[in-house]
Design a protein around this motif. Structure first.
Motif, PDB file in Angstrom:
ATOM      1  N   PRO A  50      37.100  26.375 -73.310  1.00 14.71           N
ATOM      2  CA  PRO A  50      37.354  24.939 -73.480  1.00 14.71           C
ATOM      3  C   PRO A  50      36.303  24.116 -72.761  1.00 14.71           C
ATOM      4  O   PRO A  50      35.608  24.604 -71.866  1.00 14.71           O
ATOM      5  N   ALA A  51      36.165  22.872 -73.165  1.00 15.45           N
ATOM      6  CA  ALA A  51      35.184  21.979 -72.552  1.00 15.45           C
ATOM      7  C   ALA A  51      35.500  21.781 -71.073  1.00 15.45           C
ATOM      8  O   ALA A  51      36.672  21.671 -70.680  1.00 15.45           O
ATOM      9  N   ASN A  52      34.452  21.749 -70.256  1.00 17.98           N
ATOM     10  CA  ASN A  52      34.568  21.507 -68.799  1.00 17.98           C
ATOM     11  C   ASN A  52      35.408  22.558 -68.096  1.00 17.98           C
ATOM     12  O   ASN A  52      36.013  22.293 -67.057  1.00 17.98           O
ATOM     13  N   ALA A  53      35.442  23.763 -68.656  1.00 14.73           N
ATOM     14  CA  ALA A  53      36.217  24.824 -68.000  1.00 14.73           C
ATOM     15  C   ALA A  53      35.537  25.233 -66.692  1.00 14.73           C
ATOM     16  O   ALA A  53      34.318  25.272 -66.592  1.00 14.73           O
ATOM     17  N   THR A  98      33.209  29.707 -57.971  1.00 16.57           N
ATOM     18  CA  THR A  98      33.423  29.155 -59.302  1.00 16.57           C
ATOM     19  C   THR A  98      32.187  28.411 -59.794  1.00 16.57           C
ATOM     20  O   THR A  98      31.290  28.083 -59.022  1.00 16.57           O
ATOM     21  N   MET A  99      32.170  28.140 -61.095  1.00 13.11           N
ATOM     22  CA  MET A  99      31.090  27.381 -61.726  1.00 13.11           C
ATOM     23  C   MET A  99      31.633  26.731 -62.984  1.00 13.11           C
ATOM     24  O   MET A  99      32.699  27.113 -63.497  1.00 13.11           O
ATOM     25  N   ARG A 100      30.882  25.749 -63.493  1.00 15.08           N
ATOM     26  CA  ARG A 100      31.249  25.096 -64.753  1.00 15.08           C
ATOM     27  C   ARG A 100      30.134  25.372 -65.767  1.00 15.08           C
ATOM     28  O   ARG A 100      29.054  24.796 -65.651  1.00 15.08           O
ATOM     29  N   PRO A 101      30.351  26.248 -66.729  1.00 11.99           N
ATOM     30  CA  PRO A 101      29.298  26.563 -67.707  1.00 11.99           C
ATOM     31  C   PRO A 101      28.908  25.324 -68.492  1.00 11.99           C
ATOM     32  O   PRO A 101      29.738  24.474 -68.819  1.00 11.99           O
ATOM     33  N   GLY A 102      27.614  25.232 -68.782  1.00  6.96           N
ATOM     34  CA  GLY A 102      27.116  24.144 -69.597  1.00  6.96           C
ATOM     35  C   GLY A 102      26.537  22.995 -68.815  1.00  6.96           C
ATOM     36  O   GLY A 102      25.783  22.190 -69.351  1.00  6.96           O
ATOM     37  N   GLU A 103      26.882  22.856 -67.511  1.00  5.29           N
ATOM     38  CA  GLU A 103      26.339  21.754 -66.728  1.00  5.29           C
ATOM     39  C   GLU A 103      24.833  21.867 -66.599  1.00  5.29           C
ATOM     40  O   GLU A 103      24.121  20.867 -66.656  1.00  5.29           O
ATOM     41  N   ALA A 160      20.091  27.742 -77.705  1.00  6.15           N
ATOM     42  CA  ALA A 160      20.953  28.425 -78.661  1.00  6.15           C
ATOM     43  C   ALA A 160      21.897  27.411 -79.313  1.00  6.15           C
ATOM     44  O   ALA A 160      22.338  26.448 -78.698  1.00  6.15           O
ATOM     45  N   GLU A 161      22.218  27.629 -80.567  1.00  4.26           N
ATOM     46  CA  GLU A 161      23.034  26.663 -81.294  1.00  4.26           C
ATOM     47  C   GLU A 161      24.501  26.750 -80.897  1.00  4.26           C
ATOM     48  O   GLU A 161      25.220  25.756 -80.978  1.00  4.26           O
ATOM     49  N   THR A 162      24.975  27.895 -80.495  1.00  2.00           N
ATOM     50  CA  THR A 162      26.392  28.060 -80.194  1.00  2.00           C
ATOM     51  C   THR A 162      26.558  28.699 -78.829  1.00  2.00           C
ATOM     52  O   THR A 162      25.677  29.388 -78.326  1.00  2.00           O
ATOM     53  N   GLY A 163      27.748  28.475 -78.262  1.00  3.93           N
ATOM     54  CA  GLY A 163      28.093  29.105 -76.995  1.00  3.93           C
ATOM     55  C   GLY A 163      27.432  28.450 -75.801  1.00  3.93           C
ATOM     56  O   GLY A 163      26.556  27.599 -75.927  1.00  3.93           O
ATOM     57  N   VAL A 164      27.896  28.864 -74.625  1.00  3.23           N
ATOM     58  CA  VAL A 164      27.331  28.380 -73.377  1.00  3.23           C
ATOM     59  C   VAL A 164      26.879  29.586 -72.564  1.00  3.23           C
ATOM     60  O   VAL A 164      27.427  30.685 -72.679  1.00  3.23           O
ATOM     61  N   ALA A 165      25.865  29.373 -71.731  1.00  9.14           N
ATOM     62  CA  ALA A 165      25.322  30.449 -70.912  1.00  9.14           C
ATOM     63  C   ALA A 165      26.197  30.662 -69.683  1.00  9.14           C
ATOM     64  O   ALA A 165      26.622  29.702 -69.024  1.00  9.14           O
ATOM     65  N   VAL A 166      26.481  31.923 -69.367  1.00  7.15           N
ATOM     66  CA  VAL A 166      27.225  32.296 -68.163  1.00  7.15           C
ATOM     67  C   VAL A 166      26.535  33.502 -67.555  1.00  7.15           C
ATOM     68  O   VAL A 166      25.850  34.254 -68.249  1.00  7.15           O
ATOM     69  N   GLY A 205      40.140  47.004 -71.997  1.00  2.12           N
ATOM     70  CA  GLY A 205      40.256  48.041 -73.018  1.00  2.12           C
ATOM     71  C   GLY A 205      40.012  47.529 -74.416  1.00  2.12           C
ATOM     72  O   GLY A 205      40.193  46.340 -74.717  1.00  2.12           O
ATOM     73  N   GLU A 206      39.562  48.416 -75.287  1.00  8.05           N
ATOM     74  CA  GLU A 206      39.269  48.139 -76.691  1.00  8.05           C
ATOM     75  C   GLU A 206      38.118  47.150 -76.851  1.00  8.05           C
ATOM     76  O   GLU A 206      37.987  46.499 -77.883  1.00  8.05           O
ATOM     77  N   GLY A 207      37.277  47.053 -75.830  1.00  7.09           N
ATOM     78  CA  GLY A 207      36.095  46.221 -75.937  1.00  7.09           C
ATOM     79  C   GLY A 207      36.366  44.729 -75.949  1.00  7.09           C
ATOM     80  O   GLY A 207      35.510  43.960 -76.377  1.00  7.09           O
ATOM     81  N   ARG A 208      37.506  44.293 -75.480  1.00  4.74           N
ATOM     82  CA  ARG A 208      37.802  42.860 -75.430  1.00  4.74           C
ATOM     83  C   ARG A 208      37.126  42.245 -74.209  1.00  4.74           C
ATOM     84  O   ARG A 208      37.080  42.851 -73.146  1.00  4.74           O
ATOM     85  N   HIS A 209      36.600  41.025 -74.401  1.00  3.70           N
ATOM     86  CA  HIS A 209      35.903  40.328 -73.323  1.00  3.70           C
ATOM     87  C   HIS A 209      36.698  39.105 -72.905  1.00  3.70           C
ATOM     88  O   HIS A 209      37.265  38.391 -73.746  1.00  3.70           O
ATOM     89  N   PHE A 210      36.716  38.861 -71.595  1.00  4.57           N
ATOM     90  CA  PHE A 210      37.428  37.725 -71.035  1.00  4.57           C
ATOM     91  C   PHE A 210      36.538  37.024 -70.021  1.00  4.57           C
ATOM     92  O   PHE A 210      35.609  37.610 -69.455  1.00  4.57           O
ATOM     93  N   VAL A 211      36.856  35.766 -69.803  1.00  5.54           N
ATOM     94  CA  VAL A 211      36.315  34.998 -68.686  1.00  5.54           C
ATOM     95  C   VAL A 211      37.503  34.464 -67.916  1.00  5.54           C
ATOM     96  O   VAL A 211      38.462  33.949 -68.508  1.00  5.54           O
ATOM     97  N   VAL A 212      37.461  34.596 -66.593  1.00  5.99           N
ATOM     98  CA  VAL A 212      38.584  34.178 -65.757  1.00  5.99           C
ATOM     99  C   VAL A 212      38.392  32.707 -65.406  1.00  5.99           C
ATOM    100  O   VAL A 212      37.435  32.344 -64.718  1.00  5.99           O
ATOM    101  N   ALA A 213      39.304  31.863 -65.905  1.00  8.27           N
ATOM    102  CA  ALA A 213      39.258  30.437 -65.608  1.00  8.27           C
ATOM    103  C   ALA A 213      40.138  30.136 -64.400  1.00  8.27           C
ATOM    104  O   ALA A 213      41.110  30.848 -64.105  1.00  8.27           O
ATOM    105  N   VAL A 214      39.783  29.095 -63.698  1.00  8.09           N
ATOM    106  CA  VAL A 214      40.560  28.611 -62.555  1.00  8.09           C
ATOM    107  C   VAL A 214      41.274  27.343 -63.006  1.00  8.09           C
ATOM    108  O   VAL A 214      40.630  26.343 -63.355  1.00  8.09           O
ATOM    109  N   GLU A 215      42.633  27.394 -63.010  1.00  4.55           N
ATOM    110  CA  GLU A 215      43.420  26.274 -63.493  1.00  4.55           C
ATOM    111  C   GLU A 215      44.423  25.841 -62.421  1.00  4.55           C
ATOM    112  O   GLU A 215      44.907  26.662 -61.640  1.00  4.55           O
ATOM    113  N   PRO A 216      44.759  24.536 -62.380  1.00  4.13           N
ATOM    114  CA  PRO A 216      45.742  24.067 -61.406  1.00  4.13           C
ATOM    115  C   PRO A 216      47.148  24.509 -61.777  1.00  4.13           C
ATOM    116  O   PRO A 216      47.519  24.562 -62.957  1.00  4.13           O
TER     117      PRO A 216
END
Length: 363
Positions: free
Chosen positions: A333-336, A44-49, A279-285, A294-305
């Motif tokens: 979301p922030a600190n994801a 796992t990692m926290r984007p933006g740190e 960059a003005e928007t988004g975070v690097a991953v 399918g249909e070109g949708r993009h996801f990021v898998v978050a780890v949640e309690p």
């Protein structure tokens, strides 16, 4: 045929035992069916740190602000040439001199001509005032006097031009002529490199320059072998002429005065690091963190309690690659905390644990 009496109590006990065994076996089977699968270890990692400004490295070369060939504005024979190649020279230093004798004589002649013209004008002016001569003759004498004054100034300028003076702080790059040589007007004598400001030139690719936009928005540092650094650089100019194939632009960067080392000479190689605007928007991953369905949708898998455990949650995101290499996502979301690699193997709600070396830690 002899009939044996049936022991009813014994039969009942055996039947109950068999039924109990069957029931226990069914309960064990159902418990196994309801067992929760073990959590999947994930990195796992926290984007933006560590989302700092991206940087790029280039190889540059130290250069003088300008390189010029100095020459006399008059011709003559060189009698002095105090020029040692590689020597640092302060502005105003006399580098070479011509034999001044011919120019001294020219100044003397011009001074005598001016005196003669001045006397002629005074006589003509006096006669014109007494009506003994025409005013036109006095005007001609005045013009002759003025021309003689101009000739004297030119002779004195030519005499001063017999000395070659450094116009700026410089390094003597090359001694072209020698003492005793007869040089004509404009013939190069020495080559100077302007050291009033030291530059480092780098080649920036067309695509990267377009990514930066205004080079003044980027920050540049240089590392040079043998010199403590890094050296801060300031943008000065960009040459708009490019190679026909490489399509790269030469960007000139200035070294701060405080960082100018005595042996930081033109021609030395340098490693230049350019810190690009964030960059003005988004975070690097990492690209491995993005899951495409399918249909070109993009996801990021978050780890949640989920109680005392961790589960995978698929979060839809918008993906951009602004500089052609760095993947940035919007919608997290922030600190994801996200899965850095292998997210495509997980389904929404799968139990996971954090992978830490050879040990998987779960919450």
């Amino acid at each position: 045929m002899q009939n044996h009496p049936v022991d009813f109590k014994r039969f009942l006990a055996m039947s109950l035992t068999a039924l109990s065994l069957l029931t226990s076996s069914a309960q064990v089977s159902n418990a196994q069916d309801r067992a929760v699968p073990p959590p999947v270890p994930v990195l796992t990692m926290r984007p933006g740190e560590d989302d700092k400004a991206p940087d790029r490295m280039f190889y540059g070369r130290v250069a003088a602000r300008a390189t010029v060939d100095l020459a006399f504005e008059v011709g003559g024979r060189i009698v002095t040439l105090d020029a040692v190649e590689g020597q640092r020279i302060a502005a105003g230093t006399v580098l070479a001199a011509l034999d001044p004798a011919p120019y001294e004589r020219a100044v003397a002649r011009a001074e005598l001509s001016l005196d003669q013209a001045e006397r002629a004008f005074r006589r003509a002016d006096t006669l014109a005032a007494r009506d003994a001569a025409s005013r036109a003759r006095a005007d001609d004498a005045e013009t002759a006097r003025d021309l003689a004054a101009v000739d004297l100034r030119e002779a004195r300028d030519a005499r001063s031009d017999t000395r070659l003076v450094a116009p700026f702080d410089a390094i003597l790059a090359k001694r072209i002529a020698s003492v005793g040589a007869l040089v004509s007007t404009g013939e190069p004598v020495v080559r100077l490199q302007d050291m009033s400001e030291l530059r480092i030139d780098v080649e920036l690719p067309e695509r990267l320059l377009g990514r930066i936009g205004d080079p003044q928005e980027a920050r540049f540092e240089a590392e040079i072998h043998g010199i403590d650094g890094p050296l801060d650089l300031a943008f000065r100019e960009v040459r708009t002429e490019t190679g026909e194939i490489g399509q790269s632009y030469t960007v000139s960067l200035a070294v701060a005065k405080a960082d100018m080392h005595p042996w930081l000479l033109p021609g030395r190689s340098a490693t230049v690091r350019a810190y690009l605007p964030k960059a003005e928007t988004g975070v690097a991953v990492p690209a491995t963190a993005v899951v495409t369905r399918g249909e070109g949708r993009h996801f990021v898998v978050a780890v949640e309690p989920d109680g005392d455990a961790l589960v995978a949650r698929h979060l839809p995101v918008e993906v951009t690659i602004p500089d052609g290499s760095t993947v940035r996502v919007e919608g997290l979301p922030a600190n994801a905390e996200i899965v850095a690699v292998g997210g495509h193997l997980l389904e929404d709600g799968d139990p996971v644990s954090r992978y830490d070396g050879l040990i998987a830690k779960a919450e």
